[in-house]
Design a protein around this motif. Sequence first.
Motif, PDB file in Angstrom:
ATOM      1  N   THR A 147       0.814  -1.318  -0.034  1.00 24.41           N
ATOM      2  CA  THR A 147      -0.167   0.058  -0.007  1.00 24.41           C
ATOM      3  C   THR A 147       1.004   1.232  -0.011  1.00 24.41           C
ATOM      4  N   GLU A 148       1.999   1.139   0.616  1.00 26.33           N
ATOM      5  CA  GLU A 148       2.832   2.520   0.695  1.00 26.33           C
ATOM      6  C   GLU A 148       3.519   2.602  -0.579  1.00 26.33           C
ATOM      7  N   LEU A 149       3.857   1.665  -1.200  1.00 25.10           N
ATOM      8  CA  LEU A 149       4.371   1.738  -2.652  1.00 25.10           C
ATOM      9  C   LEU A 149       3.416   2.201  -3.480  1.00 25.10           C
ATOM     10  N   PHE A 150       2.279   1.676  -3.566  1.00 25.65           N
ATOM     11  CA  PHE A 150       1.306   2.382  -4.560  1.00 25.65           C
ATOM     12  C   PHE A 150       1.018   3.828  -4.415  1.00 25.65           C
ATOM     13  N   GLU A 151       0.706   4.230  -2.988  1.00 19.57           N
ATOM     14  CA  GLU A 151       0.323   5.658  -2.647  1.00 19.57           C
ATOM     15  C   GLU A 151       1.678   6.711  -3.095  1.00 19.57           C
ATOM     16  N   ASN A 152       2.810   5.987  -2.646  1.00 22.48           N
ATOM     17  CA  ASN A 152       4.099   6.714  -2.913  1.00 22.48           C
ATOM     18  C   ASN A 152       4.219   7.056  -4.687  1.00 22.48           C
ATOM     19  N   TYR A 153       3.798   6.392  -5.332  1.00 19.50           N
ATOM     20  CA  TYR A 153       3.906   6.343  -6.924  1.00 19.50           C
ATOM     21  C   TYR A 153       2.645   6.782  -7.572  1.00 19.50           C
ATOM     22  N   GLY A 154       1.739   7.136  -6.943  1.00 20.17           N
ATOM     23  CA  GLY A 154       0.442   7.732  -7.224  1.00 20.17           C
ATOM     24  C   GLY A 154      -0.545   6.683  -7.978  1.00 20.17           C
ATOM     25  N   LEU A 155      -0.341   5.264  -7.581  1.00 18.48           N
ATOM     26  CA  LEU A 155      -1.287   4.411  -8.174  1.00 18.48           C
ATOM     27  C   LEU A 155      -2.409   4.221  -7.091  1.00 18.48           C
ATOM     28  N   LYS A 156      -3.223   5.380  -7.479  1.00 19.30           N
ATOM     29  CA  LYS A 156      -4.582   5.025  -6.725  1.00 19.30           C
ATOM     30  C   LYS A 156      -5.503   4.102  -6.868  1.00 19.30           C
ATOM     31  N   ASN A 157      -5.446   3.249  -7.894  1.00 17.01           N
ATOM     32  CA  ASN A 157      -6.365   2.367  -8.282  1.00 17.01           C
ATOM     33  C   ASN A 157      -5.966   0.748  -8.132  1.00 17.01           C
ATOM     34  N   THR A 158      -4.853   0.899  -7.364  1.00 16.85           N
ATOM     35  CA  THR A 158      -4.169  -0.557  -7.070  1.00 16.85           C
ATOM     36  C   THR A 158      -3.975  -0.695  -5.485  1.00 16.85           C
ATOM     37  N   SER A 196      -2.985 -11.694  -6.630  1.00 15.60           N
ATOM     38  CA  SER A 196      -4.431 -11.349  -6.301  1.00 15.60           C
ATOM     39  C   SER A 196      -4.282  -9.594  -6.028  1.00 15.60           C
ATOM     40  N   PHE A 197      -3.359  -9.042  -6.357  1.00 14.64           N
ATOM     41  CA  PHE A 197      -3.488  -7.554  -6.567  1.00 14.64           C
ATOM     42  C   PHE A 197      -4.653  -7.198  -7.495  1.00 14.64           C
ATOM     43  N   ILE A 198      -5.064  -5.860  -6.953  1.00 15.47           N
ATOM     44  CA  ILE A 198      -6.330  -5.518  -7.847  1.00 15.47           C
ATOM     45  C   ILE A 198      -5.778  -3.946  -8.396  1.00 15.47           C
ATOM     46  N   SER A 199      -5.814  -3.762  -9.908  1.00 18.10           N
ATOM     47  CA  SER A 199      -5.702  -2.501 -10.369  1.00 18.10           C
ATOM     48  C   SER A 199      -6.503  -2.311 -11.707  1.00 18.10           C
ATOM     49  N   ASN A 200      -6.310  -1.184 -11.987  1.00 16.89           N
ATOM     50  CA  ASN A 200      -6.932  -0.919 -13.352  1.00 16.89           C
ATOM     51  C   ASN A 200      -5.907  -0.523 -14.641  1.00 16.89           C
ATOM     52  N   ALA A 201      -6.429  -0.206 -15.796  1.00 15.80           N
ATOM     53  CA  ALA A 201      -5.385  -0.076 -17.082  1.00 15.80           C
ATOM     54  C   ALA A 201      -4.496   1.225 -16.682  1.00 15.80           C
ATOM     55  N   ALA A 202      -5.163   2.505 -16.365  1.00 19.23           N
ATOM     56  CA  ALA A 202      -4.476   3.384 -16.343  1.00 19.23           C
ATOM     57  C   ALA A 202      -3.163   3.158 -15.390  1.00 19.23           C
ATOM     58  N   ASP A 203      -3.416   2.720 -14.185  1.00 19.02           N
ATOM     59  CA  ASP A 203      -2.362   2.451 -13.107  1.00 19.02           C
ATOM     60  C   ASP A 203      -1.314   1.619 -13.583  1.00 19.02           C
ATOM     61  N   LEU A 204      -1.925   0.295 -14.488  1.00 13.25           N
ATOM     62  CA  LEU A 204      -0.704  -0.509 -14.888  1.00 13.25           C
ATOM     63  C   LEU A 204      -0.031   0.101 -15.908  1.00 13.25           C
ATOM     64  N   LYS A 205      -0.420   1.121 -16.787  1.00 14.78           N
ATOM     65  CA  LYS A 205       0.250   1.721 -17.646  1.00 14.78           C
ATOM     66  C   LYS A 205       1.376   2.589 -16.779  1.00 14.78           C
ATOM     67  N   LYS A 206       0.808   3.156 -15.719  1.00 15.75           N
ATOM     68  CA  LYS A 206       1.762   4.042 -14.909  1.00 15.75           C
ATOM     69  C   LYS A 206       2.664   3.243 -14.229  1.00 15.75           C
ATOM     70  N   TRP A 207       2.359   2.240 -13.797  1.00 19.88           N
ATOM     71  CA  TRP A 207       3.232   1.165 -13.087  1.00 19.88           C
ATOM     72  C   TRP A 207       4.489   0.903 -14.203  1.00 19.88           C
ATOM     73  N   ASN A 208       4.227   0.755 -15.469  1.00 18.17           N
ATOM     74  CA  ASN A 208       5.209   0.387 -16.454  1.00 18.17           C
ATOM     75  C   ASN A 208       6.110   1.505 -16.718  1.00 18.17           C
ATOM     76  N   GLU A 209       5.455   2.675 -16.524  1.00 22.88           N
ATOM     77  CA  GLU A 209       6.250   3.997 -16.989  1.00 22.88           C
ATOM     78  C   GLU A 209       7.189   4.218 -15.806  1.00 22.88           C
TER      79      GLU A 209
END
Length: 318
Positions: A147-158, A196-209
């Motif tokens: 959760t800290e990782l997702f929040e730190n990198y703006g992954l609001k839907n992960t 079993s993580f949950i995400s959406n398309a925009a966040d996974l694009k951002k993850w790749n970036e």
Amino acid sequence: MSLKIDSIISGQKFNGVILVATDSTVIYSKAIGFSDLENKTKLYVNDQFVIGSISKQITAVLVLREYEKANLKLDDSIGKYLTQINQPWTKDVTIHHLLTHTHGIVDLNEPLEFEQGSQFHYSQLGFELLAQILEKVTEKSFEQLSTELFENYGLKNTFHPSNKKYEHLVKGYEENKNGILVFATNSLDNYVPAGSFISNAADLKKWNENLYSGKLVTKENLKLMTTKYATRIHPIFETVEYGYGLLFTDGEQNIQIGALGYAPGFVSACYYYPRENINLVILENTADNLDNFKRTFEVHTEIMGLIKKRTHNKTYKQ
């Protein structure tokens, strides 16, 4: 590009979201079908899905971030951290073996299936053990760490599924023996670090970036993730190479790299095409032809092939 993707989808029973984009330009974005088949609820591009084995690269990044802090070494034996496992092989199996599915662990109460490092056996359990090591090293729960990782990198839907803040998770459906799509009640039953993580398309694009630009881990450690450590006879790709949570054909790390994901009712792909800086995310919430995964992932692999061909020949034009 858009017309060719539409052509691939037409005639297929695809129900999900497709996103093709560079960092700054959306090339293709479409939601097709329903988030709830029974109620015919319209699916939206920002809806959330269970991402299956795409989760593994998230866990691998968390491990490498602790490695960068010198909190662990990749050649550390797992017995250094998992003292609760009473097996002699904990002295021989390393963190690297867990990351590469070469550890041979099939059950915590049984001998190894093979000598560590000598073979490949795809393992969900290995990534669960990595999460337990992370918890030991950081004195934080795996949910808190992710959760800290997702929040730190703006992954609001992960989300880790135990973090109940997600609001737009779609329902997943699997084809039963009668060929009927039925709601899958076990979509979140996999080990979270493995599938079993949950995400959406925009966040996974951002993850790749973030990942491929060296923001999540250093460029040196990104190289570790994209190095060939083991070869698998794959149910879809036939032969594929494994790094740390990432898959690629031998020698094609700079052409097409990423991962497929499967959780009950969810069929996913998240890939990056370095030559043209293209991200591909496909999230589907209906799974059919489960006796033949090539057909289950047919839309995913056809679109992957389309983009790979364009980028490989450097003939792609926006």
